[in-house]
Design a protein around this motif. Structure first.
Motif, PDB file in Angstrom:
ATOM      1  N   GLN A 145       5.395   2.338  11.256  1.00  0.00           N
ATOM      2  CA  GLN A 145       4.000   2.445  10.811  1.00  0.00           C
ATOM      3  C   GLN A 145       3.007   2.513  11.987  1.00  0.00           C
ATOM      4  O   GLN A 145       3.183   3.309  12.871  1.00  0.00           O
ATOM      5  CB  GLN A 145       3.683   1.305   9.832  1.00  0.00           C
ATOM      6  CG  GLN A 145       4.425   1.464   8.508  1.00  0.00           C
ATOM      7  CD  GLN A 145       3.917   2.664   7.728  1.00  0.00           C
ATOM      8  OE1 GLN A 145       2.736   2.841   7.531  1.00  0.00           O
ATOM      9  NE2 GLN A 145       4.837   3.516   7.288  1.00  0.00           N
ATOM     10  N   SER A 146       2.024   1.621  12.008  1.00  0.00           N
ATOM     11  CA  SER A 146       0.933   1.771  12.994  1.00  0.00           C
ATOM     12  C   SER A 146       1.344   1.572  14.445  1.00  0.00           C
ATOM     13  O   SER A 146       0.545   1.849  15.345  1.00  0.00           O
ATOM     14  CB  SER A 146      -0.195   0.795  12.675  1.00  0.00           C
ATOM     15  OG  SER A 146      -0.960   1.314  11.624  1.00  0.00           O
ATOM     16  N   GLU A 163       3.737   7.695   1.258  1.00  0.00           N
ATOM     17  CA  GLU A 163       2.396   7.326   1.711  1.00  0.00           C
ATOM     18  C   GLU A 163       1.369   8.374   1.282  1.00  0.00           C
ATOM     19  O   GLU A 163       0.264   8.048   0.863  1.00  0.00           O
ATOM     20  CB  GLU A 163       2.385   7.142   3.234  1.00  0.00           C
ATOM     21  CG  GLU A 163       0.981   6.853   3.704  1.00  0.00           C
ATOM     22  CD  GLU A 163       0.877   6.160   5.041  1.00  0.00           C
ATOM     23  OE1 GLU A 163       1.856   6.120   5.784  1.00  0.00           O
ATOM     24  OE2 GLU A 163      -0.238   5.677   5.322  1.00  0.00           O
ATOM     25  N   PHE A 185      -7.728  -2.253   9.212  1.00  0.00           N
ATOM     26  CA  PHE A 185      -7.315  -0.983   9.841  1.00  0.00           C
ATOM     27  C   PHE A 185      -7.814   0.255   9.114  1.00  0.00           C
ATOM     28  O   PHE A 185      -8.019   1.297   9.718  1.00  0.00           O
ATOM     29  CB  PHE A 185      -5.790  -0.919   9.995  1.00  0.00           C
ATOM     30  CG  PHE A 185      -5.007  -1.116   8.727  1.00  0.00           C
ATOM     31  CD1 PHE A 185      -4.516  -2.370   8.396  1.00  0.00           C
ATOM     32  CD2 PHE A 185      -4.746  -0.054   7.884  1.00  0.00           C
ATOM     33  CE1 PHE A 185      -3.781  -2.565   7.239  1.00  0.00           C
ATOM     34  CE2 PHE A 185      -4.009  -0.237   6.723  1.00  0.00           C
ATOM     35  CZ  PHE A 185      -3.534  -1.499   6.397  1.00  0.00           C
ATOM     36  N   TYR A 220      -6.124  -5.282  14.677  1.00  0.00           N
ATOM     37  CA  TYR A 220      -7.307  -5.107  13.825  1.00  0.00           C
ATOM     38  C   TYR A 220      -8.202  -6.341  13.870  1.00  0.00           C
ATOM     39  O   TYR A 220      -8.498  -6.821  14.954  1.00  0.00           O
ATOM     40  CB  TYR A 220      -6.886  -4.746  12.381  1.00  0.00           C
ATOM     41  CG  TYR A 220      -5.720  -3.805  12.362  1.00  0.00           C
ATOM     42  CD1 TYR A 220      -5.876  -2.506  12.845  1.00  0.00           C
ATOM     43  CD2 TYR A 220      -4.469  -4.202  11.943  1.00  0.00           C
ATOM     44  CE1 TYR A 220      -4.809  -1.626  12.882  1.00  0.00           C
ATOM     45  CE2 TYR A 220      -3.395  -3.327  11.975  1.00  0.00           C
ATOM     46  CZ  TYR A 220      -3.572  -2.049  12.443  1.00  0.00           C
ATOM     47  OH  TYR A 220      -2.520  -1.194  12.484  1.00  0.00           O
ATOM     48  N   ASN A 254      -7.263   3.360  11.621  1.00  0.00           N
ATOM     49  CA  ASN A 254      -6.740   4.606  11.041  1.00  0.00           C
ATOM     50  C   ASN A 254      -7.610   5.798  11.425  1.00  0.00           C
ATOM     51  O   ASN A 254      -7.099   6.872  11.753  1.00  0.00           O
ATOM     52  CB  ASN A 254      -6.668   4.499   9.514  1.00  0.00           C
ATOM     53  CG  ASN A 254      -5.517   3.617   9.069  1.00  0.00           C
ATOM     54  OD1 ASN A 254      -4.860   2.981   9.891  1.00  0.00           O
ATOM     55  ND2 ASN A 254      -5.265   3.574   7.773  1.00  0.00           N
ATOM     56  N   ILE A 282       0.814  -1.229   0.000  1.00  0.00           N
ATOM     57  CA  ILE A 282       0.000   0.000   0.000  1.00  0.00           C
ATOM     58  C   ILE A 282       0.843   1.272   0.000  1.00  0.00           C
ATOM     59  O   ILE A 282       0.349   2.332  -0.317  1.00  0.00           O
ATOM     60  CB  ILE A 282      -1.002   0.054   1.194  1.00  0.00           C
ATOM     61  CG1 ILE A 282      -0.279  -0.219   2.516  1.00  0.00           C
ATOM     62  CG2 ILE A 282      -2.162  -0.886   0.999  1.00  0.00           C
ATOM     63  CD1 ILE A 282      -1.118   0.108   3.745  1.00  0.00           C
ATOM     64  N   ILE A 283       2.112   1.154   0.370  1.00  0.00           N
ATOM     65  CA  ILE A 283       2.986   2.330   0.346  1.00  0.00           C
ATOM     66  C   ILE A 283       4.171   1.990  -0.559  1.00  0.00           C
ATOM     67  O   ILE A 283       4.939   1.071  -0.256  1.00  0.00           O
ATOM     68  CB  ILE A 283       3.475   2.689   1.771  1.00  0.00           C
ATOM     69  CG1 ILE A 283       2.256   2.907   2.697  1.00  0.00           C
ATOM     70  CG2 ILE A 283       4.397   3.902   1.755  1.00  0.00           C
ATOM     71  CD1 ILE A 283       2.588   3.096   4.152  1.00  0.00           C
ATOM     72  N   TYR A 309       3.528   7.858  11.021  1.00  0.00           N
ATOM     73  CA  TYR A 309       3.817   6.483  10.587  1.00  0.00           C
ATOM     74  C   TYR A 309       5.239   6.301  10.101  1.00  0.00           C
ATOM     75  O   TYR A 309       5.738   5.195  10.016  1.00  0.00           O
ATOM     76  CB  TYR A 309       2.898   6.085   9.431  1.00  0.00           C
ATOM     77  CG  TYR A 309       1.483   5.950   9.857  1.00  0.00           C
ATOM     78  CD1 TYR A 309       1.094   4.891  10.668  1.00  0.00           C
ATOM     79  CD2 TYR A 309       0.534   6.877   9.474  1.00  0.00           C
ATOM     80  CE1 TYR A 309      -0.211   4.765  11.084  1.00  0.00           C
ATOM     81  CE2 TYR A 309      -0.772   6.759   9.888  1.00  0.00           C
ATOM     82  CZ  TYR A 309      -1.137   5.710  10.696  1.00  0.00           C
ATOM     83  OH  TYR A 309      -2.422   5.588  11.111  1.00  0.00           O
ATOM     84  N   GLY A 338       2.518  -3.144  12.844  1.00  0.00           N
ATOM     85  CA  GLY A 338       2.566  -2.116  11.803  1.00  0.00           C
ATOM     86  C   GLY A 338       2.828  -2.770  10.461  1.00  0.00           C
ATOM     87  O   GLY A 338       3.423  -3.863  10.425  1.00  0.00           O
ATOM     88  N   VAL A 339       2.402  -2.133   9.370  1.00  0.00           N
ATOM     89  CA  VAL A 339       2.585  -2.761   8.054  1.00  0.00           C
ATOM     90  C   VAL A 339       4.039  -2.753   7.580  1.00  0.00           C
ATOM     91  O   VAL A 339       4.355  -3.310   6.537  1.00  0.00           O
ATOM     92  CB  VAL A 339       1.650  -2.179   6.960  1.00  0.00           C
ATOM     93  CG1 VAL A 339       0.197  -2.495   7.235  1.00  0.00           C
ATOM     94  CG2 VAL A 339       1.873  -0.691   6.761  1.00  0.00           C
ATOM     95  N   ASN A 369      -7.028   7.200   3.114  1.00  0.00           N
ATOM     96  CA  ASN A 369      -6.883   7.965   4.360  1.00  0.00           C
ATOM     97  C   ASN A 369      -7.426   9.388   4.200  1.00  0.00           C
ATOM     98  O   ASN A 369      -8.001   9.950   5.137  1.00  0.00           O
ATOM     99  CB  ASN A 369      -5.418   7.985   4.805  1.00  0.00           C
ATOM    100  CG  ASN A 369      -5.012   6.657   5.432  1.00  0.00           C
ATOM    101  OD1 ASN A 369      -5.787   6.062   6.178  1.00  0.00           O
ATOM    102  ND2 ASN A 369      -3.810   6.189   5.123  1.00  0.00           N
ATOM    103  N   TYR A 407      -0.567  13.118  10.302  1.00  0.00           N
ATOM    104  CA  TYR A 407      -0.885  11.682  10.319  1.00  0.00           C
ATOM    105  C   TYR A 407       0.124  10.867   9.492  1.00  0.00           C
ATOM    106  O   TYR A 407       0.638   9.847   9.934  1.00  0.00           O
ATOM    107  CB  TYR A 407      -2.317  11.517   9.798  1.00  0.00           C
ATOM    108  CG  TYR A 407      -2.796  10.100   9.627  1.00  0.00           C
ATOM    109  CD1 TYR A 407      -3.359   9.394  10.678  1.00  0.00           C
ATOM    110  CD2 TYR A 407      -2.699   9.462   8.386  1.00  0.00           C
ATOM    111  CE1 TYR A 407      -3.803   8.094  10.511  1.00  0.00           C
ATOM    112  CE2 TYR A 407      -3.143   8.164   8.214  1.00  0.00           C
ATOM    113  CZ  TYR A 407      -3.682   7.482   9.273  1.00  0.00           C
ATOM    114  OH  TYR A 407      -4.113   6.195   9.112  1.00  0.00           O
TER     115      TYR A 407
HETATM  116  N1  GLN Z   1       0.200   4.124   7.322  1.00  0.00           N
HETATM  117  C1  GLN Z   1      -0.592   2.957   7.150  1.00  0.00           C
HETATM  118  C2  GLN Z   1      -1.978   3.338   6.664  1.00  0.00           C
HETATM  119  O1  GLN Z   1      -2.511   4.344   7.072  1.00  0.00           O
HETATM  120  C3  GLN Z   1      -0.609   2.281   8.477  1.00  0.00           C
HETATM  121  C4  GLN Z   1      -1.286   1.019   8.472  1.00  0.00           C
HETATM  122  C5  GLN Z   1      -0.699   0.008   9.436  1.00  0.00           C
HETATM  123  O2  GLN Z   1       0.497  -0.001   9.784  1.00  0.00           O
HETATM  124  N2  GLN Z   1      -1.532  -0.900   9.772  1.00  0.00           N
HETATM  125  O3  GLN Z   1      -2.561   2.670   5.838  1.00  0.00           O
END
Ligand code: GLN
Length: 304
Positions: free
Chosen positions: A62-63, A157, A94, A240, A113, A26-27, A192, A257-258, A164, A188
């Motif tokens: 990350q999270s 991100e 999340f 989650y 999130n 996702i990033i 992360y 965290g991801v 987000n 935000y």
């Molecule tokens: N920065 C990621 C997001 O907002 C964090 C998600 C995570 O680590 N679970 O999608």
């Protein structure tokens, strides 16, 4: 307890089996990471430290940062925080939007999130320079001035942050964001991007394992009751829609965290951080979950 021998043994056992899952896609910047890195670090409340593998390599937490943000906001506004965010497990991914509709813009918990965005909004209202002050909060509790943001990760991100951005605007439409969504999102995305190693993480989280932990300025980070509550939310919401599974298999409060990191806390005993970038379909580190399951089993040290 000979922790070193136990973590060495589990590490070798896990290394000899296939790693399953995929690095976070996702990033864009996170997708570049070497998936074979694997580190573990444990810090006890009486300051003994044990590590194996890449325990000293910094990665994107990350999270996991959501716990620091919650702690700082809780310290600043106390129980007022619970008027804006709930403490119930979500059973959802999340980044889910769905429950916000039926819950009138109140996020299920501060580790979704949406919940973390509300926490960021509180910090922006409370602090003059939230980006700077958030970092100094982590440095203070970690007793470590070498912790930093990664501008590259935050930018990466933001460049794909469509969901987000939608979440933040949606919260704003319910009146649960006081500041401008752009400002909240900038902060935000920054939180992360903090980079820490397993060693830095297991040291930083001691404030949740040891009620008497003091910063170098001799400050208590959270009251005993606040630390209990943060641990309780980690226990019920830290993974989650896999929080039940983590409690079932590992039996400790924790947060993932991801970036592939997981921190887990045994109140009055230790903090343990594990990092391995390949994630399962719920976004939690495959090897991290496996390691911690074996660790609490072999040391017979789950909280249950
Ligand atoms: N920065 C990621 C997001 O907002 C964090 C998600 C995570 O680590 N679970 O999608």
């Amino acid at each position: 307890m000979n922790y070193q021998e136990i973590i060495d043994e589990i590490y070798e056992e896990i290394k000899s089996t296939d790693d399953i899952g995929n690095v976070a896609s996702i990033i864009p910047e996170l997708a570049q990471i070497d998936p074979d890195q694997f580190g573990v670090h444990l810090t006890t409340v009486d300051n003994r430290e044990f590590g194996i593998g890449e325990w000293g390599t910094k990665f994107s937490i990350q999270s996991i940062s959501k716990v620091f943000a919650l702690s700082q906001a809780y310290k600043l506004v106390g129980d007022q925080i619970w008027k804006r965010v709930d403490v119930e497990p979500s059973g959802s991914p999340f980044n889910s939007l769905v429950q916000l509709e039926t819950n009138n813009g109140t996020p299920r918990n501060p580790f979704m999130n949406a919940g973390a965005m509300v926490v960021c909004d509180i910090l922006i209202t409370q602090l003059k320079d939230p980006v700077e002050r958030f970092l100094s909060f982590i440095r203070e509790i970690a007793l470590n001035s070498g912790i930093n943001y990664s501008k590259k990760i935050a930018k990466s991100e933001k460049s794909v942050g469509y969901r987000n951005i939608a979440l933040c605007n949606y919260l704003k439409s319910f009146g649960n964001i006081d500041n401008e969504p752009d400002q909240v999102l900038d902060f935000y995305f920054n939180i992360y991007s903090i980079e820490m190693s397993c060693q830095e993480l297991s040291n930083a989280f001691i404030y949740l394992a040891n009620d008497d932990f003091r910063t170098s300025e001799n400050r208590q980070v959270l009251t005993m009751s606040q630390a209990k509550r943060v641990n309780a939310i980690m226990q019920t919401c830290g993974f989650y829609d896999e929080s039940g599974e983590f409690a079932f298999r590992v039996g400790l409060p924790g947060k993932s965290g991801v970036g592939g990191g997981i921190i887990a806390i045994h109140p009055d005993k230790y903090c343990i951080a594990v990092w391995s970038p390949k994630l399962n379909e719920k976004g939690n580190s495959y090897r991290g979950m496996r390691f911690l399951e074996l660790f609490t089993t072999k040391t017979e040290s789950s909280i249950f």
